[in-house]
Design an enzyme around this catalytic site. Structure first.
Site, PDB file in Angstrom:
ATOM      1  N   GLU A 115     -16.469  52.907 -23.624  1.00 14.65           N
ATOM      2  CA  GLU A 115     -16.288  52.366 -22.267  1.00 14.65           C
ATOM      3  C   GLU A 115     -15.450  51.100 -22.316  1.00 14.65           C
ATOM      4  O   GLU A 115     -15.502  50.356 -23.295  1.00 14.65           O
ATOM      5  CB  GLU A 115     -17.652  51.979 -21.673  1.00 14.65           C
ATOM      6  N   HIS A 171      -6.894  43.833 -20.894  1.00  9.94           N
ATOM      7  CA  HIS A 171      -7.496  42.547 -21.247  1.00  9.94           C
ATOM      8  C   HIS A 171      -7.964  42.658 -22.699  1.00  9.94           C
ATOM      9  O   HIS A 171      -9.140  42.882 -22.970  1.00  9.94           O
ATOM     10  CB  HIS A 171      -8.654  42.211 -20.307  1.00  9.94           C
ATOM     11  N   GLU A 188       0.068  37.821 -16.895  1.00 12.02           N
ATOM     12  CA  GLU A 188      -0.247  36.429 -16.505  1.00 12.02           C
ATOM     13  C   GLU A 188      -0.080  35.470 -17.687  1.00 12.02           C
ATOM     14  O   GLU A 188      -0.856  34.525 -17.854  1.00 12.02           O
ATOM     15  CB  GLU A 188      -1.658  36.355 -15.887  1.00 12.02           C
ATOM     16  N   GLU A 235      -0.343  42.620  -9.149  1.00 11.66           N
ATOM     17  CA  GLU A 235      -1.759  42.325  -8.880  1.00 11.66           C
ATOM     18  C   GLU A 235      -1.828  41.328  -7.744  1.00 11.66           C
ATOM     19  O   GLU A 235      -1.127  40.313  -7.764  1.00 11.66           O
ATOM     20  CB  GLU A 235      -2.421  41.620 -10.074  1.00 11.66           C
ATOM     21  N   TRP A 255      -6.678  44.263  -6.516  1.00 18.30           N
ATOM     22  CA  TRP A 255      -7.600  44.357  -7.643  1.00 18.30           C
ATOM     23  C   TRP A 255      -8.836  45.170  -7.287  1.00 18.30           C
ATOM     24  O   TRP A 255      -8.996  45.678  -6.179  1.00 18.30           O
ATOM     25  CB  TRP A 255      -7.898  42.949  -8.166  1.00 18.30           C
ATOM     26  N   HIS A 296     -16.969  40.534  -5.655  1.00 15.16           N
ATOM     27  CA  HIS A 296     -15.704  40.671  -6.374  1.00 15.16           C
ATOM     28  C   HIS A 296     -15.072  42.004  -5.956  1.00 15.16           C
ATOM     29  O   HIS A 296     -15.088  42.986  -6.677  1.00 15.16           O
ATOM     30  CB  HIS A 296     -15.993  40.632  -7.880  1.00 15.16           C
TER      31      HIS A 296
HETATM   32  C1  BMA Z   1     -10.812  40.522 -14.058  1.00 21.72           C
HETATM   33  C2  BMA Z   1     -12.170  40.627 -13.365  1.00 21.72           C
HETATM   34  C3  BMA Z   1     -13.177  40.940 -14.429  1.00 21.72           C
HETATM   35  C4  BMA Z   1     -12.760  42.221 -15.166  1.00 21.72           C
HETATM   36  C5  BMA Z   1     -11.318  42.174 -15.640  1.00 21.72           C
HETATM   37  C6  BMA Z   1     -10.846  43.488 -16.191  1.00 21.72           C
HETATM   38  O1  BMA Z   1      -9.850  40.027 -13.229  1.00 21.72           O
HETATM   39  O2  BMA Z   1     -12.145  41.646 -12.396  1.00 21.72           O
HETATM   40  O3  BMA Z   1     -14.442  41.092 -13.848  1.00 21.72           O
HETATM   41  O4  BMA Z   1     -13.618  42.438 -16.255  1.00 21.72           O
HETATM   42  O5  BMA Z   1     -10.482  41.789 -14.575  1.00 21.72           O
HETATM   43  O6  BMA Z   1     -10.907  44.510 -15.252  1.00 21.72           O
END
Ligand code: BMA
Length: 386
Positions: A100, A129, A195, A300, A335, A347
């Site tokens: 996951e 990320h 970013e 984004e 997002w 969020h």
């Molecule tokens: C970020 C947030 C986090 C998330 C990450 C990857 O901006 O939304 O909560 O884990 O993105 O999706």
């Protein structure tokens, strides 16, 4: 359904666009062996952006504000009446071989959702990320001067290549089979190291040098394209907010390494008060992209919880539609909608059923500039019959 001009016509328009007098351009991905579908998507995105802006949403099919992993569901569909035209996905934790991602999305399910969205004609974009290779912390862990360690000669270089190998396995598995039994790779807008002009990720501005960031980017492209033979990627460069073209380009890895000129903005899009800044940034992105035959996009954005019920048309659309130039971005992606019970309560960036901005979101969707999935011509064929 909006009236759409077939892309083949758009291509002719873009060669001699009366309003913008755009010069004749040939849009070729940086990967000279890019698959036919990938090359076609690149051309289609350029053609369509002269008339329309595609709307995208992160993790749209995986979960929403009140649901997780329910086939067919989408907060965007349930509010606007169509799936988004662009689907964003996230790979964080793929590098560990996890099942996951960092937000609990199963990678095999993600592949299915990618195939599903593509099969309906949608555009797929993927970000990452990536965890900190030195500390084992997450992408936001800025310790350890990590970038030089993954470059050739660095102590984590082999591990970094294994991470990219995992990406290559994932991206290589993103294929679909047509009625005749032929299979092909799904084109992906790949958006690594996003970013980078902020300092919240280990690859960010204050955490590495310009030279090392560019080396990281170039190595990644060359490894995936030339060593792993992935020919279904368009590479998206996407800094956070910036205030000059020089600032945007400070860590630009070069025209041979970037296809999409992206830009992430959660700041100047919050209200009409900062529209001038928003418009100025969009105009710069479009101009810089067009000078290089690249595709501009808003990779984004969003206003967390959408506290302004008129935000979609009065702020986001009004900014994108402000000038002849700003409206030439190819897409805008908002997002994710984190599940309020099991993930993060406040969020979310698209409305869900019952949200106060739902009605205005439908007005946004109905605007002739904006395309959702229902409105799309076939972006993967130059013969764009509806
Ligand atoms: C970020 C947030 C986090 C998330 C990450 C990857 O901006 O939304 O909560 O884990 O993105 O999706």
């Amino acid at each position: 359904m909006k009236r759409l001009i077939p892309v083949i016509t758009l291509l002719i328009f873009s060669a001699c666009d009366i309003e913008s007098e755009a010069p004749i351009t040939t849009y070729t991905p940086i990967d000279h062996n890019a698959t036919e579908e990938t090359r076609t998507l690149f051309t289609s995105l350029d053609a369509i952006r002269h008339q329309h802006v595609l709307f995208g949403h992160q993790d749209d099919l995986a979960y929403g504000y009140e649901w997780i992993n329910e086939p067919g569901r989408s907060d965007v569909l349930e509010t606007a009446g169509s799936y988004p035209a662009v689907y964003g996905w996230e790979l964080g934790d793929l590098e560990y071989g996890n099942e996951e991602n960092l937000d609990g999305v199963n990678f095999e399910n993600m592949k299915e959702w990618i195939r599903e969205g593509y099969s309906r004609g949608g555009v797929i974009t993927i970000g990452w990320h990536m965890n900190n290779p030195v500390t084992g912390g997450d992408a936001w862990d800025t310790d350890g001067n990590a970038v030089p360690t993954v470059l050739p000669g660095g102590e984590n270089h082999e591990m970094f290549k294994e991470w990219l190998d995992r990406f290559a396995d994932f991206a290589g598995d993103l294929t679909v089979t047509d009625d005749t039994g032929d299979s092909h790779a799904i084109p992906i807008l790949f958006r690594p190291f996003h970013e980078h002009n902020g300092s919240w990720f280990w690859w960010g501005q204050d955490l590495t040098t310009t030279e090392d960031f560019i080396a990281l980017w170039r190595f990644t492209v060359e490894y995936l394209r030339d060593e792993k033979d992935l020919n279904n990627l368009l590479y998206s460069y996407s800094p956070d907010v910036f205030d000059s073209k020089e600032a945007y380009l400070e860590r630009y890895p070069g025209d041979d390494y970037v296809d999409i000129f992206g830009y992430d903005d959660y700041h100047s899009i919050r209200s009409a008060d900062t529209r001038d800044t928003f418009v100025y940034r969009l105009e710069m992105v479009v101009e810089m992209a067009e000078e290089r035959n690249k595709i501009p996009a808003m990779t984004e954005t969003g206003y967390e919880t959408i506290p302004d019920p008129e935000w979609w048309t009065e702020t986001l659309l009004a900014g994108i539609n402000a000038t002849e130039t700003t409206r030439r971005i190819a897409y805008v992606l908002v997002w994710r909608n984190a599940n309020h019970e099991h993930d993060r309560p406040d969020h979310y960036y698209a409305p869900f059923s019952g949200h106060p901005s739902e009605k205005n979101f439908r007005e946004f969707r109905e605007h002739e500039l904006i395309l959702f999935e229902d409105d799309l011509p076939d972006l993967y064929s130059l013969d764009m019959e509806q």
